[in-house]
Write a protein that holds these residues in place. Structure first.
Motif, PDB file in Angstrom:
ATOM      1  N   SER A  73      -5.830 -51.581 -83.341  1.00 25.86           N
ATOM      2  CA  SER A  73      -6.059 -52.259 -84.768  1.00 25.86           C
ATOM      3  C   SER A  73      -5.065 -52.896 -85.199  1.00 25.86           C
ATOM      4  CB  SER A  73      -6.466 -50.905 -85.524  1.00 25.86           C
ATOM      5  OG  SER A  73      -5.360 -49.998 -85.811  1.00 25.86           O
ATOM      6  N   ARG A  74      -3.823 -52.460 -85.144  1.00 25.15           N
ATOM      7  CA  ARG A  74      -2.724 -53.396 -85.539  1.00 25.15           C
ATOM      8  C   ARG A  74      -2.521 -54.285 -84.718  1.00 25.15           C
ATOM      9  NH1 ARG A  74      -2.446 -51.825 -90.564  1.00 25.15           N
ATOM     10  NH2 ARG A  74      -2.072 -49.613 -90.649  1.00 25.15           N
ATOM     11  N   LEU A  75      -2.716 -54.608 -83.493  1.00 26.40           N
ATOM     12  CA  LEU A  75      -2.612 -55.645 -82.433  1.00 26.40           C
ATOM     13  C   LEU A  75      -3.622 -56.699 -83.016  1.00 26.40           C
ATOM     14  CD1 LEU A  75      -1.840 -54.239 -79.146  1.00 26.40           C
ATOM     15  CD2 LEU A  75      -0.416 -55.735 -80.329  1.00 26.40           C
ATOM     16  N   ARG A 129      -2.153 -46.883 -76.621  1.00 26.49           N
ATOM     17  CA  ARG A 129      -3.098 -46.925 -75.919  1.00 26.49           C
ATOM     18  C   ARG A 129      -3.305 -47.998 -75.059  1.00 26.49           C
ATOM     19  NH1 ARG A 129      -4.759 -42.951 -79.460  1.00 26.49           N
ATOM     20  NH2 ARG A 129      -5.653 -41.159 -78.802  1.00 26.49           N
ATOM     21  N   PRO A 130      -3.831 -48.097 -73.933  1.00 26.51           N
ATOM     22  CA  PRO A 130      -3.926 -49.393 -73.340  1.00 26.51           C
ATOM     23  C   PRO A 130      -5.115 -50.131 -73.921  1.00 26.51           C
ATOM     24  CG  PRO A 130      -4.136 -47.529 -71.584  1.00 26.51           C
ATOM     25  CD  PRO A 130      -4.077 -46.915 -72.903  1.00 26.51           C
ATOM     26  N   VAL A 131      -4.599 -51.470 -74.037  1.00 25.81           N
ATOM     27  CA  VAL A 131      -5.349 -52.435 -75.039  1.00 25.81           C
ATOM     28  C   VAL A 131      -5.444 -53.739 -74.291  1.00 25.81           C
ATOM     29  CG1 VAL A 131      -5.401 -53.763 -77.367  1.00 25.81           C
ATOM     30  CG2 VAL A 131      -4.067 -51.585 -77.204  1.00 25.81           C
ATOM     31  N   PRO A 132      -6.877 -53.976 -73.976  1.00 23.16           N
ATOM     32  CA  PRO A 132      -6.981 -55.229 -73.181  1.00 23.16           C
ATOM     33  C   PRO A 132      -7.144 -56.551 -74.261  1.00 23.16           C
ATOM     34  CG  PRO A 132      -8.983 -53.949 -73.594  1.00 23.16           C
ATOM     35  CD  PRO A 132      -8.056 -53.198 -74.160  1.00 23.16           C
ATOM     36  N   LEU A 133      -5.874 -57.159 -74.037  1.00 23.71           N
ATOM     37  CA  LEU A 133      -5.771 -58.113 -75.018  1.00 23.71           C
ATOM     38  C   LEU A 133      -6.724 -59.502 -74.702  1.00 23.71           C
ATOM     39  CD1 LEU A 133      -1.837 -58.720 -75.377  1.00 23.71           C
ATOM     40  CD2 LEU A 133      -3.283 -57.624 -76.933  1.00 23.71           C
ATOM     41  N   ALA A 134      -7.078 -59.528 -73.572  1.00 21.72           N
ATOM     42  CA  ALA A 134      -7.999 -60.725 -73.297  1.00 21.72           C
ATOM     43  C   ALA A 134      -9.563 -60.555 -74.048  1.00 21.72           C
ATOM     44  CB  ALA A 134      -8.292 -60.892 -71.594  1.00 21.72           C
ATOM     45  N   GLN A 135      -9.883 -59.160 -73.866  1.00 19.88           N
ATOM     46  CA  GLN A 135     -11.351 -58.907 -74.627  1.00 19.88           C
ATOM     47  C   GLN A 135     -10.908 -59.021 -76.272  1.00 19.88           C
ATOM     48  OE1 GLN A 135     -12.730 -55.086 -73.211  1.00 19.88           O
ATOM     49  NE2 GLN A 135     -13.785 -54.861 -75.018  1.00 19.88           N
ATOM     50  N   LEU A 136      -9.944 -58.619 -76.402  1.00 20.04           N
ATOM     51  CA  LEU A 136      -9.629 -58.651 -78.047  1.00 20.04           C
ATOM     52  C   LEU A 136      -9.582 -60.041 -78.413  1.00 20.04           C
ATOM     53  CD1 LEU A 136      -8.827 -57.028 -80.548  1.00 20.04           C
ATOM     54  CD2 LEU A 136      -6.295 -57.006 -79.971  1.00 20.04           C
ATOM     55  N   LEU A 137      -8.916 -60.898 -77.928  1.00 16.33           N
ATOM     56  CA  LEU A 137      -9.005 -62.206 -78.221  1.00 16.33           C
ATOM     57  C   LEU A 137     -10.214 -63.042 -78.230  1.00 16.33           C
ATOM     58  CD1 LEU A 137      -5.532 -63.337 -76.485  1.00 16.33           C
ATOM     59  CD2 LEU A 137      -5.853 -63.364 -78.968  1.00 16.33           C
TER      60      LEU A 137
END
Length: 199
Positions: free
Chosen positions: A143-145, A100-108
Protein backbone atom coordinates in the motif's frame (compact mmCIF):
# COMPACT_ATOMS: atom_id res chain seq x y z
CA UNK A 1 35.84 -6.43 21.37
CA UNK A 2 34.73 -6.04 17.72
CA UNK A 3 38.08 -7.43 16.58
CA UNK A 4 37.62 -10.74 18.38
CA UNK A 5 36.17 -13.67 16.47
CA UNK A 6 33.50 -15.08 18.75
CA UNK A 7 30.11 -14.24 20.23
CA UNK A 8 31.28 -11.16 22.12
CA UNK A 9 32.44 -9.67 18.80
CA UNK A 10 29.01 -10.19 17.23
CA UNK A 11 27.38 -8.60 20.30
CA UNK A 12 29.73 -5.60 20.11
CA UNK A 13 28.90 -5.08 16.42
CA UNK A 14 25.16 -5.40 17.12
CA UNK A 15 25.36 -2.83 19.94
CA UNK A 16 27.35 -0.44 17.75
CA UNK A 17 24.76 -0.75 14.97
CA UNK A 18 21.89 -0.20 17.42
CA UNK A 19 23.61 2.88 18.87
CA UNK A 20 24.17 4.34 15.41
CA UNK A 21 20.53 3.70 14.44
CA UNK A 22 19.37 5.34 17.68
CA UNK A 23 21.46 8.47 17.04
CA UNK A 24 20.14 8.67 13.48
CA UNK A 25 16.58 8.40 14.81
CA UNK A 26 17.19 11.13 17.39
CA UNK A 27 18.65 13.41 14.69
CA UNK A 28 15.59 12.77 12.49
CA UNK A 29 13.21 13.59 15.37
CA UNK A 30 15.13 16.81 16.14
CA UNK A 31 15.03 17.84 12.47
CA UNK A 32 11.31 17.02 12.23
CA UNK A 33 10.55 19.08 15.35
CA UNK A 34 12.44 22.06 13.88
CA UNK A 35 10.52 21.73 10.60
CA UNK A 36 7.19 21.56 12.45
CA UNK A 37 8.01 24.65 14.54
CA UNK A 38 9.02 26.58 11.41
CA UNK A 39 5.89 25.58 9.46
CA UNK A 40 3.49 26.40 12.30
CA UNK A 41 5.15 29.75 13.09
CA UNK A 42 4.19 31.38 9.77
CA UNK A 43 0.38 31.02 10.01
CA UNK A 44 0.50 31.76 13.75
CA UNK A 45 2.33 35.04 13.16
CA UNK A 46 -0.18 36.04 10.47
CA UNK A 47 -3.10 34.98 12.69
CA UNK A 48 -1.81 36.99 15.68
CA UNK A 49 -1.35 40.08 13.53
CA UNK A 50 -4.87 39.81 12.09
CA UNK A 51 -6.47 39.23 15.51
CA UNK A 52 -4.60 42.18 17.07
CA UNK A 53 -5.57 44.46 14.18
CA UNK A 54 -9.26 43.56 13.82
CA UNK A 55 -10.25 45.12 17.18
CA UNK A 56 -8.83 48.47 16.04
CA UNK A 57 -10.55 48.50 12.63
CA UNK A 58 -13.97 50.09 12.11
CA UNK A 59 -14.25 49.81 8.31
CA UNK A 60 -16.53 46.76 7.55
CA UNK A 61 -14.68 45.95 4.32
CA UNK A 62 -11.30 45.95 6.05
CA UNK A 63 -12.74 43.83 8.88
CA UNK A 64 -14.09 41.31 6.34
CA UNK A 65 -10.63 41.05 4.73
CA UNK A 66 -9.02 40.43 8.14
CA UNK A 67 -11.65 37.77 8.96
CA UNK A 68 -10.88 36.04 5.66
CA UNK A 69 -7.17 36.02 6.59
CA UNK A 70 -7.99 34.58 10.03
CA UNK A 71 -10.16 31.83 8.53
CA UNK A 72 -7.46 31.02 5.97
CA UNK A 73 -4.73 30.84 8.65
CA UNK A 74 -6.86 28.60 10.88
CA UNK A 75 -7.40 26.32 7.88
CA UNK A 76 -3.64 26.25 7.19
CA UNK A 77 -2.94 25.33 10.84
CA UNK A 78 -5.56 22.59 10.71
CA UNK A 79 -4.00 21.12 7.55
CA UNK A 80 -0.49 21.34 9.03
CA UNK A 81 -1.53 19.55 12.21
CA UNK A 82 -3.22 16.82 10.14
CA UNK A 83 -0.06 16.45 8.01
CA UNK A 84 2.13 16.26 11.12
CA UNK A 85 -0.17 13.65 12.63
CA UNK A 86 -0.15 11.63 9.39
CA UNK A 87 3.66 11.78 9.15
CA UNK A 88 4.10 10.65 12.77
CA UNK A 89 1.57 7.83 12.34
CA UNK A 90 3.26 6.73 9.12
CA UNK A 91 6.69 6.62 10.82
CA UNK A 92 5.28 4.46 13.60
CA UNK A 93 3.41 2.23 11.13
CA UNK A 94 6.48 1.69 8.95
CA UNK A 95 8.68 0.85 11.94
CA UNK A 96 6.27 -1.94 12.98
CA UNK A 97 5.02 -3.18 9.63
CA UNK A 98 6.17 -6.47 8.15
CA UNK A 99 7.40 -6.45 4.59
CA UNK A 100 6.07 -8.90 2.00
CA UNK A 101 7.05 -9.66 -1.60
CA UNK A 102 5.56 -6.97 -3.86
CA UNK A 103 5.55 -7.46 -7.67
CA UNK A 104 6.35 -3.92 -8.84
CA UNK A 105 5.71 -4.68 -12.51
CA UNK A 106 2.12 -5.70 -11.76
CA UNK A 107 1.62 -2.70 -9.48
CA UNK A 108 2.86 -0.26 -12.13
CA UNK A 109 0.71 -1.91 -14.80
CA UNK A 110 -2.38 -1.53 -12.60
CA UNK A 111 -1.65 2.17 -11.96
CA UNK A 112 -1.07 2.81 -15.69
CA UNK A 113 -4.31 0.98 -16.57
CA UNK A 114 -6.27 3.06 -14.04
CA UNK A 115 -4.85 6.26 -15.54
CA UNK A 116 -5.73 5.15 -19.08
CA UNK A 117 -9.28 4.18 -18.09
CA UNK A 118 -9.97 7.44 -16.24
CA UNK A 119 -7.90 9.99 -18.18
CA UNK A 120 -9.55 13.17 -19.38
CA UNK A 121 -9.24 14.87 -22.75
CA UNK A 122 -5.72 16.28 -23.35
CA UNK A 123 -4.35 14.34 -20.38
CA UNK A 124 -0.82 12.97 -20.83
CA UNK A 125 -0.39 9.36 -21.92
CA UNK A 126 1.58 6.83 -19.89
CA UNK A 127 3.98 4.41 -21.58
CA UNK A 128 5.35 1.52 -19.50
CA UNK A 129 8.75 -0.05 -20.18
CA UNK A 130 9.06 -3.25 -18.17
CA UNK A 131 11.37 -6.25 -18.65
CA UNK A 132 9.89 -9.45 -20.10
CA UNK A 133 9.53 -12.37 -17.74
CA UNK A 134 10.48 -10.46 -14.58
CA UNK A 135 7.80 -9.24 -12.20
CA UNK A 136 10.42 -7.13 -10.34
CA UNK A 137 9.44 -8.43 -6.91
CA UNK A 138 10.80 -6.48 -3.94
CA UNK A 139 10.21 -6.80 -0.20
CA UNK A 140 8.00 -3.96 0.96
CA UNK A 141 4.60 -2.70 2.08
CA UNK A 142 2.41 -2.78 -1.01
CA UNK A 143 0.00 0.00 0.00
CA UNK A 144 2.86 2.39 0.77
CA UNK A 145 4.78 1.57 -2.41
CA UNK A 146 1.57 2.16 -4.37
CA UNK A 147 1.10 5.50 -2.58
CA UNK A 148 4.64 6.62 -3.48
CA UNK A 149 4.15 5.64 -7.13
CA UNK A 150 0.72 7.31 -7.33
CA UNK A 151 2.26 10.50 -5.94
CA UNK A 152 5.12 10.40 -8.46
CA UNK A 153 2.75 9.75 -11.38
CA UNK A 154 0.36 12.50 -10.21
CA UNK A 155 3.31 14.87 -10.00
CA UNK A 156 4.43 13.98 -13.55
CA UNK A 157 0.85 14.48 -14.80
CA UNK A 158 0.51 17.89 -13.12
CA UNK A 159 3.69 19.19 -14.82
CA UNK A 160 3.04 17.63 -18.23
CA UNK A 161 1.81 19.67 -21.20
CA UNK A 162 -1.55 18.73 -22.82
CA UNK A 163 -1.30 15.35 -24.62
CA UNK A 164 2.21 14.95 -23.21
CA UNK A 165 4.02 11.66 -22.76
CA UNK A 166 5.04 10.11 -19.45
CA UNK A 167 7.43 7.17 -19.63
CA UNK A 168 7.70 4.84 -16.65
CA UNK A 169 10.64 2.48 -16.77
CA UNK A 170 11.51 -0.20 -14.23
CA UNK A 171 14.43 -2.62 -14.46
CA UNK A 172 16.61 -4.78 -12.30
CA UNK A 173 19.95 -3.16 -11.49
CA UNK A 174 22.37 -5.40 -9.56
CA UNK A 175 20.71 -5.98 -6.15
CA UNK A 176 18.04 -3.31 -6.62
CA UNK A 177 15.13 -2.31 -8.83
CA UNK A 178 15.59 1.03 -10.59
CA UNK A 179 12.40 2.98 -11.31
CA UNK A 180 12.31 6.15 -13.40
CA UNK A 181 9.43 8.41 -14.40
CA UNK A 182 10.13 10.86 -17.24
CA UNK A 183 7.74 13.57 -18.34
CA UNK A 184 7.87 16.53 -20.73
CA UNK A 185 7.50 19.15 -18.00
CA UNK A 186 10.01 21.85 -17.01
CA UNK A 187 11.96 19.57 -14.66
CA UNK A 188 13.28 20.28 -11.18
CA UNK A 189 14.96 23.70 -10.89
CA UNK A 190 18.73 23.80 -10.47
CA UNK A 191 19.76 23.33 -6.84
CA UNK A 192 16.37 21.95 -5.73
CA UNK A 193 17.02 18.23 -6.23
CA UNK A 194 17.88 17.67 -2.55
CA UNK A 195 15.03 19.82 -1.20
CA UNK A 196 12.36 17.63 -2.81
CA UNK A 197 13.10 14.93 -0.21
CA UNK A 198 12.36 17.24 2.72
CA UNK A 199 9.15 16.56 4.63
Amino acid sequence: FPGRHYEISELAHALADMTEALWARMDAIESFAADVAHEIKNPLTSLRSAVETISMVSDPEHKARLMAIIIDDVGRLDRLISDISDASRLDAELSRAETRPVPLAQLLQTLADIHTATMKTLAPHIALELPDGDDLTVPGIESRLAQVMRNMIANAISFSPPNGAITIQARRDAQAIRLSIDDEGPGIPEGKTEAIFDR
